[in-house]
Design a protein around this motif. Sequence first.
Motif, PDB file in Angstrom:
ATOM      1  N   SER A   1     -14.723   1.440  -7.646  1.00  0.00           N
ATOM      2  CA  SER A   1     -13.791   0.399  -7.225  1.00  0.00           C
ATOM      3  C   SER A   1     -12.427   0.993  -6.902  1.00  0.00           C
ATOM      4  CB  SER A   1     -13.652  -0.653  -8.329  1.00  0.00           C
ATOM      5  OG  SER A   1     -12.720  -1.639  -7.970  1.00  0.00           O
ATOM      6  N   PHE A   2     -11.988   1.947  -7.726  1.00  0.00           N
ATOM      7  CA  PHE A   2     -10.717   2.642  -7.479  1.00  0.00           C
ATOM      8  C   PHE A   2     -10.753   3.368  -6.138  1.00  0.00           C
ATOM      9  CE2 PHE A   2      -8.852   6.930  -7.625  1.00  0.00           C
ATOM     10  CZ  PHE A   2      -7.504   6.622  -7.678  1.00  0.00           C
TER      11      PHE A   2
ATOM     12  N   HIS B   1       0.824  -1.209   0.000  1.00  0.00           N
ATOM     13  CA  HIS B   1       0.000   0.000   0.000  1.00  0.00           C
ATOM     14  C   HIS B   1       0.855   1.255   0.000  1.00  0.00           C
ATOM     15  CE1 HIS B   1       0.134  -2.001   3.964  1.00  0.00           C
ATOM     16  NE2 HIS B   1       0.405  -0.824   4.457  1.00  0.00           N
TER      17      HIS B   1
ATOM     18  N   ASP C   1     -15.922   1.383 -12.301  1.00  0.00           N
ATOM     19  CA  ASP C   1     -14.461   1.315 -12.159  1.00  0.00           C
ATOM     20  C   ASP C   1     -13.952   2.398 -11.203  1.00  0.00           C
ATOM     21  OD1 ASP C   1     -14.306  -0.816 -13.867  1.00  0.00           O
ATOM     22  OD2 ASP C   1     -13.695   0.371 -15.627  1.00  0.00           O
TER      23      ASP C   1
ATOM     24  N   LYS D   1     -12.677   2.799  -3.500  1.00  0.00           N
ATOM     25  CA  LYS D   1     -12.702   1.827  -2.404  1.00  0.00           C
ATOM     26  C   LYS D   1     -11.300   1.293  -2.128  1.00  0.00           C
ATOM     27  CE  LYS D   1     -16.078  -1.241  -2.522  1.00  0.00           C
ATOM     28  NZ  LYS D   1     -17.037  -2.225  -3.104  1.00  0.00           N
ATOM     29  N   ASN D   2     -10.542   1.027  -3.194  1.00  0.00           N
ATOM     30  CA  ASN D   2      -9.180   0.513  -3.031  1.00  0.00           C
ATOM     31  C   ASN D   2      -8.263   1.576  -2.420  1.00  0.00           C
ATOM     32  OD1 ASN D   2      -7.192  -1.660  -3.586  1.00  0.00           O
ATOM     33  ND2 ASN D   2      -6.305  -0.139  -4.964  1.00  0.00           N
ATOM     34  N   GLU D   3      -8.410   2.829  -2.880  1.00  0.00           N
ATOM     35  CA  GLU D   3      -7.599   3.916  -2.336  1.00  0.00           C
ATOM     36  C   GLU D   3      -7.866   4.112  -0.846  1.00  0.00           C
ATOM     37  OE1 GLU D   3      -5.170   6.171  -3.918  1.00  0.00           O
ATOM     38  OE2 GLU D   3      -5.214   4.259  -4.975  1.00  0.00           O
TER      39      GLU D   3
ATOM     40  N   SER E   1      -9.069   1.877   1.244  1.00  0.00           N
ATOM     41  CA  SER E   1      -8.559   0.704   1.953  1.00  0.00           C
ATOM     42  C   SER E   1      -7.055   0.825   2.188  1.00  0.00           C
ATOM     43  CB  SER E   1      -8.868  -0.565   1.151  1.00  0.00           C
ATOM     44  OG  SER E   1      -8.311  -1.704   1.774  1.00  0.00           O
ATOM     45  N   ASN E   2      -6.323   1.266   1.162  1.00  0.00           N
ATOM     46  CA  ASN E   2      -4.876   1.451   1.313  1.00  0.00           C
ATOM     47  C   ASN E   2      -4.552   2.575   2.290  1.00  0.00           C
ATOM     48  OD1 ASN E   2      -4.018  -0.592  -0.444  1.00  0.00           O
ATOM     49  ND2 ASN E   2      -4.250   0.715  -2.238  1.00  0.00           N
TER      50      ASN E   2
ATOM     51  N   LYS F   1       1.914   1.749  -3.676  1.00  0.00           N
ATOM     52  CA  LYS F   1       0.850   2.402  -4.449  1.00  0.00           C
ATOM     53  C   LYS F   1       0.802   3.889  -4.153  1.00  0.00           C
ATOM     54  CE  LYS F   1      -1.938  -1.790  -4.814  1.00  0.00           C
ATOM     55  NZ  LYS F   1      -3.176  -2.496  -4.391  1.00  0.00           N
TER      56      LYS F   1
END
Length: 314
Positions: A252-253, A4, A249, A255-257, A259-260, A7
């Motif tokens: 989803s991006f 993470h 998309d 949510k991932n950001e 989470s990281n 990223k």
Amino acid sequence: MSDHWSKYWSQGYLTSFGGAIKTNYEGKLKNYWEGKFGELNDNFSVLDIGTGNGSIPLLLNEFIGENLAGKVIGIDMANVSLLDSSTQSTVELKVESNINCENLPFESNMFDKCLSQFGIEYSDLNKSIEEVGRVLKVDGLAHFIMHNSNSTVIEINKKAYNIINSPFVDELFLNMSDLINHMGEIKSPLDIQKAKNDANCEQCRLAVNDSIKSIINIDEDAAKESELMMYIGQFFTKGMMWPVSKKIDFLSFVKNEISNQRLRLEELLSAAMDQDKIILLLQKLPISLELVSINEVKENHGVIAWEMTFRRIR
């Protein structure tokens, strides 16, 4: 830990303060490092631990210019890269990824100084400080700027963590997903008006608004400054006419950001040093090192970090 952060650094940040993208440290922190850089002699060798994209090496490069020759190596557990180093200089800069400071791949007695800003405290300090004592030359100095559990930096990040760790965030993502699916393709202002007149869409929109209000009620100022609200604002101001696939998309991006970011903040808050941790560190200091100084760094009447300096004595 490193994925993470990899990223994060891949987005081009230079500091761990996020919003200051491609802008190096200023103020007290910059002044502190320039004071340490001024102690260097010609043909110096410096190691920077937890370098990220090379903020401290770049500050050193800018400060030294062509006045001295020397070498600085920055290391990090994450995948990192040295950002712009176009300043005319006689300093050799190098940044290495996937290097664990608890087991440094360098010869003993190699460096005049070991530096770290908001980096080494993420490690097992018993191991990493031992390694610092090994790779320093005799009389070499280690300078650490470390997160202070009572600092304004930690206070701000605690608030950010409380926002994104709220169950209302997951609720918001679910409600936004429902809204995207019920709206379908939006290609014109007429399609937007049809969505507003659709009972299911309106119910989803109200649910999204309720989730946002719940998040803001946790801490209004922190919520407004959060990356989460920035992304949500971007969706509603720029993304309404994106194709459904692009909206999905993007969600989803986001949510991932988030989470990281949650993982990074958990590690940051865990790494912050309180007085008990400081005492334990000093009690277990290797015999090769002595404490030279320990102070709280303050700016604008608030604590921002610990400053610690050690000298290799044998």
